[in-house]
Design an enzyme around this catalytic site. Structure first.
Site, mmCIF file in Angstrom:
data_model
loop_
_atom_site.group_PDB
_atom_site.id
_atom_site.type_symbol
_atom_site.label_atom_id
_atom_site.label_comp_id
_atom_site.label_asym_id
_atom_site.label_seq_id
_atom_site.Cartn_x
_atom_site.Cartn_y
_atom_site.Cartn_z
ATOM 1 N N TRP A 153 -2.025 -6.966 -7.604
ATOM 2 C CA TRP A 153 -2.151 -5.986 -8.676
ATOM 3 C C TRP A 153 -0.800 -5.439 -9.115
ATOM 4 O O TRP A 153 -0.546 -5.284 -10.311
ATOM 5 C CB TRP A 153 -3.090 -4.878 -8.250
ATOM 6 C CG TRP A 153 -3.551 -3.956 -9.338
ATOM 7 C CD1 TRP A 153 -3.519 -2.601 -9.334
ATOM 8 C CD2 TRP A 153 -4.154 -4.323 -10.592
ATOM 9 N NE1 TRP A 153 -4.063 -2.078 -10.495
ATOM 10 C CE2 TRP A 153 -4.456 -3.120 -11.292
ATOM 11 C CE3 TRP A 153 -4.468 -5.542 -11.184
ATOM 12 C CZ2 TRP A 153 -5.048 -3.109 -12.542
ATOM 13 C CZ3 TRP A 153 -5.060 -5.528 -12.451
ATOM 14 C CH2 TRP A 153 -5.337 -4.320 -13.114
ATOM 15 N N GLU A 201 3.553 -5.073 -13.134
ATOM 16 C CA GLU A 201 4.993 -5.191 -13.401
ATOM 17 C C GLU A 201 5.253 -6.207 -14.501
ATOM 18 O O GLU A 201 6.103 -5.992 -15.379
ATOM 19 C CB GLU A 201 5.732 -5.573 -12.123
ATOM 20 C CG GLU A 201 5.818 -4.444 -11.106
ATOM 21 C CD GLU A 201 6.318 -4.902 -9.756
ATOM 22 O OE1 GLU A 201 6.608 -6.109 -9.592
ATOM 23 O OE2 GLU A 201 6.405 -4.058 -8.833
ATOM 24 N N ASP A 207 -6.235 5.510 2.786
ATOM 25 C CA ASP A 207 -6.421 4.097 2.484
ATOM 26 C C ASP A 207 -7.696 3.575 3.151
ATOM 27 O O ASP A 207 -8.379 4.309 3.873
ATOM 28 C CB ASP A 207 -5.196 3.313 2.975
ATOM 29 C CG ASP A 207 -4.820 2.176 2.049
ATOM 30 O OD1 ASP A 207 -5.727 1.573 1.454
ATOM 31 O OD2 ASP A 207 -3.615 1.879 1.941
ATOM 32 N N SER A 212 5.003 -10.096 -1.372
ATOM 33 C CA SER A 212 5.609 -9.850 -0.070
ATOM 34 C C SER A 212 4.750 -10.333 1.092
ATOM 35 O O SER A 212 5.250 -10.478 2.203
ATOM 36 C CB SER A 212 5.882 -8.351 0.101
ATOM 37 O OG SER A 212 4.671 -7.606 0.003
ATOM 38 N N HIS A 239 0.830 -1.201 0.000
ATOM 39 C CA HIS A 239 0.000 0.000 0.000
ATOM 40 C C HIS A 239 0.870 1.260 0.000
ATOM 41 O O HIS A 239 0.559 2.236 -0.690
ATOM 42 C CB HIS A 239 -0.917 0.012 1.230
ATOM 43 C CG HIS A 239 -1.990 -1.014 1.185
ATOM 44 N ND1 HIS A 239 -3.325 -0.712 1.162
ATOM 45 C CD2 HIS A 239 -1.921 -2.376 1.146
ATOM 46 C CE1 HIS A 239 -4.047 -1.825 1.112
ATOM 47 N NE2 HIS A 239 -3.212 -2.850 1.115
#
Length: 472
Positions: free
Chosen positions: A374, A379, A116, A247, A17
Site C-alpha cells: 500500500w 508513493e 495494530d 522492504s 507498520h
C-alpha cells in the site's frame, strides 16, 4: 476538556507498520494532542535517530523490551532484522509484553490507544482502565473486501488461519480479535480513493470506520550521493522503469513451502455475524507468489527484452543457514549468468537499501514494477509514476486490481494457472506502460488521480481534523 488528549500509539514491529503509525502521530501532535509512541528499544532508537527536531517534545517515546524467546536473538526486534524462520517467534515475544503494557497504561493513563493487528490483547487490557482501543488498519480499505483464492494462493495463506510456529493465536485470529474488540476502526485511505470500500468495511464489521488520509511523509531524508540517483541523472525524463518489491517482499533462492500446488479456485469469505466461512456473493481474484530463482530469470529476461532502461533493486531473504553470505551476495546469486553484462548499457541491479521516495520523484523514473504494497502504491501516485503490478502477498492482489482495473494508473502482470509469470508477459507490460500511446493514456489517468489526492494540502488534512473531532 481542560487538558490535551493523550493518545498512545502501538504499531506492530515492522517498518511498514511503524512508518504510518509515526506519520499519524505527527499529524495528531501538530493538532495539539499529546502523543506517546510505544515500541521496543531497537525500534525507538531508529526512530529517534531519524526524527526531525520539530517533533522532539511533541511525541513521547516509550520503550518495552521484548521478553526472551528461545530462537530469537535478544537484540532483534524488527521483522527486517530477522530471518524468515523467526517471524512467528517475534509475535510470541510480543505477546509476552502484556503485563509490562498494563503497567505502562497504569503509569501514563492515555485517553485512547491506537494499536495494530498483532496486539489482539490490547483492547482487553485497556478495558481494565476504561480506555477505548482503536484499531488502525494500515492497508487500504479495498483489501478487506471479498476474496477468492486460486489453490496455490490459498495454500500459502492457510497457515495464517490454522496456526504454525508455536503461536497460540493465528495471524488471522489476531486480526479478527483486534477488529471485534475495538471501539473504532481507522483506515489509511480517503473517500476520494476508496469510498465504496470504506463503506463496505463499516457494513461488514458493524463498526464506525474513519479514513485518516494517506499519511505519506511530508519530507524524506536527503541521499543526494546515493549511486541510484546518480545513475538516474543520465537518463531522459520518464524513461526508466524502477523495479522493487518493498522492504519485506523478497525473491527467494528456491521454492518456498505452501507456494505451488495444483490449480483450482478456492472461494473464501468470513462472515462476521456467524464467525464462519461461507461462499461469497462476489469474487475478486488475488495473488500470492514469492518468485524463486527461475522466476527471477523470467523477470530479468523480460526486462532485457523490453529494451527499456531499468533500475532494479534486488533483495533476498535471510535464512538461518545464511551466516556466511552477505545480502548482496545472496541477491546477485539469483541473477541469470551474464545478465548484468548484457544490460549494463541501459540497466543496473542494485542489491542494497535504496531511497525509494527519491527514486520515484526523480524526473527520469516513469514506471514502477511493484509488489503493490500500500505504501508503494501511494508513493507512486504522489510522484506520478505509472505502476506495473506484480503482487506477492495476499492483500496486494486487491491493490493490483485497484491500480489496473479501477484507477487505470497501471497494468497488472498476468500469471499462469500455477501463479508463475513469463518473460514475455513482463516485456509486454513494461512496454505497454512505458512506450507508445497506451503509456500516454495511463500517464493521463495517473495525473488525474494524483491531482485528486494530492492537488491541495487540505484534501488530506481534513481527515485528521475529522478524527480529532470524533476523539474530542
Amino acid at each position: 476538556m481542560d487538558r490535551a488528549l493523550r493518545v498512545l500509539m502501538f504499531p506492530w514491529l515492522a517498518q511498514g507498520h511503524i512508518s504510518p503509525f509515526l506519520e499519524l502521530s505527527k499529524r495528531l501532535a501538530d493538532h495539539g494532542l499529546k502523543v506517546s509512541f510505544l515500541s521496543t528499544p531497537g525500534n525507538i532508537s531508529k526512530i529517534k535517530s531519524s526524527l526531525q527536531e520539530k517533533w522532539v517534545g511533541k511525541i513521547d517515546m516509550e520503550e518495552l523490551p521484548l521478553p526472551s524467546v528461545e530462537g530469537l536473538p535478544p537484540t532483534e526486534d524488527n521483522t527486517a532484522d530477522i530471518t524468515m524462520e523467526m517471524a512467528d517467534l517475534l509475535k510470541i515475544a510480543l505477546d509476552g509484553l502484556q503485563k509490562p503494557f498494563e503497567d505502562l497504561l497504569r503509569r501514563i493513563q492515555p485517553d485512547y490507544i491506537i494499536h495494530d493487528f498483532s496486539q489482539h490483547w490490547t483492547a482487553m487490557i485497556a478495558a481494565k482502565f476504561g480506555i477505548p482501543a482503536i484499531y488502525f488498519r494500515i492497508a487500504g480499505a479495498a483489501t478487506a473486501g471479498v476474496i477468492a483464492f486460486k489453490r496455490f494462493e490459498a495454500s500459502s495463506i492457510l497457515p495464517a488461519y490454522n496456526g504454525h510456529g508455536g503461536e497460540d493465536v493465528t495471524v488471522m485470529g489476531r486480526f479478527f480479535k483486534s477488529v471485534e474488540a475495538c471501539k473504532l476502526m481507522l483506515v489509511r485511505s480517503c473517500f476520494e480513493l476508496e469510498s465504496k470500500y470504506v463503506h463496505y468495511l463499516e457494513t461488514e464489521h458493524n463498526k464506525r470506520v474513519i479514513p485518516v488520509g494517506l499519511l505519506l511523509p511530508e519530507t524524506f531524508p536527503a541521499s543526494d550521493q546515493n549511486e541510484c540517483l546518480r545513475w538516474l541523472d543520465n537518463y531522459p525524463p520518464s524513461s526508466v522503469v524502477y523495479v522493487s518489491f518493498g522492504s519485506e517482499c523478497f525473491l527467494s533462492k528456491e521454492l518456498l513451502p505452501h507456494t505451488w500446488l495444483h490449480t483450482c479456485i478456492y472461494r473464501i469469505i468470513f462472515s462476521w455475524e456467524t464467525k464462519s466461512w461461507e461462499n461469497p456473493k462476489h469474487l475478486v481474484t488475488v495473488g500470492l507468489h514469492i518468485p524463486n530463482k527461475e522466476q527471477v530469470a523470467e523477470l530479468a529476461k523480460g526486462l532485457e527484452e523490453s529494451h527499456v532502461p531499468f533500475l532494479w533493486v534486488l533483495r533476498s531473504p535471510r535464512y538461518n543457514d545464511d551466516s556466511t553470505s552477505s545480502a548482496e551476495e545472496r541477491a546477485r546469486a539469483l541473477l541469470p549468468e551474464g545478465f548484468e553484462e548484457r544490460t549494463r548499457e541501459r540497466g543496473v541491479v542494485y542489491c542494497k537499501w535504496a531511497p525509494q521516495q527519491q527514486i520515484l520523484c526523480h524526473s527520469s523514473t516513469g514506471g514502477f514494477v511493484s509488489h503493490c504494497g500500500w505504501s508503494s502504491v501511494l508513493e507512486a501516485v504522489k510522484f506520478g509514476v505509472k505502476i506495473i503490478a506484480l503482487p506477492m502477498h495476499i492483500i496486494q492482489g486487491l491493490d493490483g486490481r485497484l491500480v489496473a482495473e479501477e484507477l487505470c494508473i497501471g497494468m497488472e502482470i498476468g500469471r499462469e494457472e500455477d501463479g508463475s509469470f513469463r518473460a514475455e508477459e513482463i516485456r509486454r507490460c513494461v512496454r505497454y506502460v512505458m512506450v507508445g500511446e497506451e503509456g500516454r493514456r495511463v500517464a493521463e489517468n495517473m495525473d488525474k488521480v494524483r491531482e485528486k489526492l494530492f492537488g491541495e494540502e487540505e484534501i488530506q488534512e481534513k481527515y485528521i481534523r475529522e478524527l480529532i473531532k470524533h476523539l474530542v
